[in-house]
Motif scaffolding. Structure first.
Motif, PDB file in Angstrom:
ATOM      1  N   CYS A   1       0.951  -1.164  -0.066  1.00 38.47           N
ATOM      2  CA  CYS A   1       0.003   0.041  -0.055  1.00 38.47           C
ATOM      3  C   CYS A   1       0.992   1.234   0.213  1.00 38.47           C
ATOM      4  O   CYS A   1       2.191   1.122  -0.153  1.00 38.47           O
ATOM      5  CB  CYS A   1      -0.939  -0.206   1.255  1.00 38.47           C
ATOM      6  SG  CYS A   1      -0.112   0.490   2.927  1.00 38.47           S
TER       7      CYS A   1
ATOM      8  N   LYS B   1      -0.027  -7.516   7.836  1.00 37.03           N
ATOM      9  CA  LYS B   1       0.839  -7.423   6.503  1.00 37.03           C
ATOM     10  C   LYS B   1       1.850  -8.623   6.625  1.00 37.03           C
ATOM     11  O   LYS B   1       1.949  -8.988   7.657  1.00 37.03           O
ATOM     12  CB  LYS B   1       1.659  -6.311   6.317  1.00 37.03           C
ATOM     13  CG  LYS B   1       0.486  -5.140   5.711  1.00 37.03           C
ATOM     14  CD  LYS B   1       1.282  -3.611   5.492  1.00 37.03           C
ATOM     15  CE  LYS B   1       2.017  -3.262   6.659  1.00 37.03           C
ATOM     16  NZ  LYS B   1       2.285  -1.759   6.641  1.00 37.03           N
TER      17      LYS B   1
ATOM     18  N   GLU C   1       2.034   3.229   2.257  1.00 36.09           N
ATOM     19  CA  GLU C   1       2.975   2.979   3.574  1.00 36.09           C
ATOM     20  C   GLU C   1       4.411   2.319   2.904  1.00 36.09           C
ATOM     21  O   GLU C   1       5.360   2.638   3.592  1.00 36.09           O
ATOM     22  CB  GLU C   1       2.307   2.322   4.601  1.00 36.09           C
ATOM     23  CG  GLU C   1       1.187   2.806   5.171  1.00 36.09           C
ATOM     24  CD  GLU C   1       1.180   4.192   5.881  1.00 36.09           C
ATOM     25  OE1 GLU C   1       2.758   4.276   6.367  1.00 36.09           O
ATOM     26  OE2 GLU C   1       0.613   5.169   5.788  1.00 36.09           O
TER      27      GLU C   1
ATOM     28  N   HIS D   1       0.194  -6.006   1.838  1.00 35.39           N
ATOM     29  CA  HIS D   1      -1.123  -6.577   2.082  1.00 35.39           C
ATOM     30  C   HIS D   1      -1.296  -7.814   1.453  1.00 35.39           C
ATOM     31  O   HIS D   1      -1.194  -8.016   0.142  1.00 35.39           O
ATOM     32  CB  HIS D   1      -2.111  -5.712   2.060  1.00 35.39           C
ATOM     33  CG  HIS D   1      -2.181  -4.388   2.812  1.00 35.39           C
ATOM     34  ND1 HIS D   1      -2.581  -4.550   4.129  1.00 35.39           N
ATOM     35  CD2 HIS D   1      -1.603  -2.952   2.784  1.00 35.39           C
ATOM     36  CE1 HIS D   1      -2.389  -3.304   4.685  1.00 35.39           C
ATOM     37  NE2 HIS D   1      -1.618  -2.567   3.815  1.00 35.39           N
TER      38      HIS D   1
ATOM     39  N   CYS E   1      -2.836   2.125   7.278  1.00 31.50           N
ATOM     40  CA  CYS E   1      -3.961   2.261   6.239  1.00 31.50           C
ATOM     41  C   CYS E   1      -5.240   1.573   6.676  1.00 31.50           C
ATOM     42  O   CYS E   1      -6.251   1.629   5.871  1.00 31.50           O
ATOM     43  CB  CYS E   1      -3.605   1.848   4.795  1.00 31.50           C
ATOM     44  SG  CYS E   1      -3.416   0.207   4.637  1.00 31.50           S
TER      45      CYS E   1
ATOM     46  N   CYS F   1      -1.527  -2.186   9.668  1.00 32.63           N
ATOM     47  CA  CYS F   1      -1.102  -1.086   8.748  1.00 32.63           C
ATOM     48  C   CYS F   1      -1.761   0.200   9.298  1.00 32.63           C
ATOM     49  O   CYS F   1      -3.048   0.283   9.637  1.00 32.63           O
ATOM     50  CB  CYS F   1      -1.126  -1.596   7.447  1.00 32.63           C
ATOM     51  SG  CYS F   1      -0.424  -0.282   6.297  1.00 32.63           S
TER      52      CYS F   1
HETATM   53 ZN   LIG Z   1      -1.433  -0.486   4.420  1.00 37.63          ZN
END
Ligand SMILES: [Zn+2]
Length: 431
Positions: free
Chosen positions: A247, A316, A249, A254, A311, A309
């Motif tokens: 993602c 992950k 980040e 993921h 997000c 995460c």
């Molecule tokens: Zn993420």
């Protein structure tokens, strides 16, 4: 536009996710009963699929290995009649027959949906022009990304591999914003662009996968190509690309837990490892119809990260160190090709192309690394050559804890790879 996945599925509460996984696992277990291999395996182990009531119960089930799939060549693992299969792909086998993977129409839809989710996650979409520089043949990378990108309305250029100068012209002529290729091909692309004295100004996003690559490689690719680089992971046995993805980040990948049940095991003992412990990734896909698999051993080395995460898309897995079978054991020390790449990228006097040769000399493993000299940092004096050689050997020894011979070669003289790179030549078994 038809919604191809429910966004809520990415941010389910743990209990909701578990319930969904359990429901899908039940369906998958029902589906694998159509495969003779599993019926035999389970009855040998004295297990009925109905005994598997919780997610943790799958620990009772035996693993599925790559060799099992090879033994089932060609269609031994298909759980639906052939008339339901709408496409097959194969994975390249280094020896003997390839592995065949089959897809129903639902499988193709789920697969494209997973890729669409990944691409949406990194913020690309309808306004992006996407050049897909991977093999479109039996390899899953080409068509996999192709349909996922079309699904979210990107403008797709199915350029496949080869003719790098033409690829660069297309990037510039068509205003390409997003590319997908192997990291080694991306490096080659940047070299050829430099030779052609062109810049790739429209590029913004690079999706790189199909082989492990280091953080140093990331920063090199980002500065040379002017992209933000994302790591993509997949394997044909689990549809193809799109299994796990970074993602924004960019700290771990993921993996869509609604579609894949993840375990990390000790590859030697098969024992399950905890979060934060590195081992082999084992996956039970939860939505596959044509070729459901139970506890598939990927051979890839990672770990489940302990924290969720930022997000909010859940837990992950760490970036991959390599494959458990890519891992070289040299004089008892574990070495991943990605570690060698990491060292070389930090030394300006040499290029980033390399080859590794391993021999057994007088019963001892000897590793030689061939690397191209970078003319800009080389005076042309013999003494300078010796200095550079010593520096590379020292850096490699510090990181790998292993003595290595280093051979400096002319720039441009080592092979370039368009697909997966083959930089290791292990001559220990050969006569
Ligand atoms: Zn993420």
């Amino acid at each position: 536009m038809r919604m191809f996945w429910d966004k809520k599925i990415e941010t389910l509460k743990p209990a909701e996710l578990q319930a969904l996984q359990q429901k899908r696992l039940k369906k998958t277990l029902h589906q694998v009963n159509n495969v003779e291999f599993y019926r035999t395996r389970f009855s040998e182990a004295g297990i009925k699929t109905t005994d598997i009531r919780t997610l943790d119960d799958i620990e009772k089930l035996p693993f599925t290995k790559k060799q099992d799939l090879r033994d089932g060549y060609p269609f031994g693992f298909f759980a639906v009649p052939m008339r339901e299969i709408v496409r097959i792909h194969t994975t390249s086998g280094t020896t003997g027959k390839p592995t065949v993977v089959g897809y129903t129409q639902n499988d193709l839809d789920s697969w494209a949906g997973l890729i669409a989710r990944n691409m949406t996650m990194i913020g690309v979409g309808k306004d992006d022009i996407f050049q897909n520089m991977v093999n479109y043949g039996m390899f899953t990378g080409g068509l996999g990304f192709h349909y996922g990108a079309e699904k979210i309305g990107m403008t797709v250029i199915p350029s496949a591999t080869g003719n790098t100068r033409r690829q660069i012209e297309m990037i510039n002529d068509f205003g390409v914003t997003t590319i997908h290729c192997t990291p080694s091909y991306a490096m080659h692309l940047s070299e050829v662009a430099e030779e052609m004295k062109v810049t790739l100004d429209t590029l913004k996003t690079g999706i790189f996968g199909a082989e492990p690559w280091s953080e140093t490689m990331r920063s090199t690719l980002e500065s040379r190509l002017g992209v933000t680089a994302y790591d993509s992971y997949g394997l044909s046995e689990l549809y193809g690309p799109g299994v796990a993805f970074e993602c924004p980040e960019r700290d771990g990948l993921h993996i869509w837990h609604d579609s894949y049940l993840v375990e990390i095991i000790n590859p030697r003992t098969g024992e399950r490892l905890s979060d934060g412990e590195r081992g082999e990734l084992v996956v039970t896909p939860l939505v596959k119809e044509a070729m459901p698999l139970i506890r598939y051993r990927t051979g890839d080395v990672t770990m489940q990260m302990e924290d969720g995460c930022l997000c909010t898309r859940g837990k992950k897995i760490a970036r991959f160190t390599g494959r458990s079978d890519d891992m070289l054991v040299i004089r008892g020390i574990n070495v991943f090709p990605s570690q060698i790449e990491h060292v070389l990228l930090k030394i300006p006097e040499v290029g980033n192309q390399f080859m590794v040769y391993i021999d057994r000399i007088n019963h001892l493993d000897e590793m030689t690394v061939d690397v191209e000299i970078n003319r800009e940092y080389f005076s042309g004096e013999l003494a300078d050559l010796a200095r550079i050689q010593k520096k590379v050997a020292k850096e490699l020894r510090d990181v790998l804890e292993l003595r290595t011979s280093v051979k400096l070669v002319e720039p441009g003289s080592l092979p370039r790879f368009e697909g997966k790179s083959k930089r290791i030549v292990d001559q220990r078994g050969a006569m």
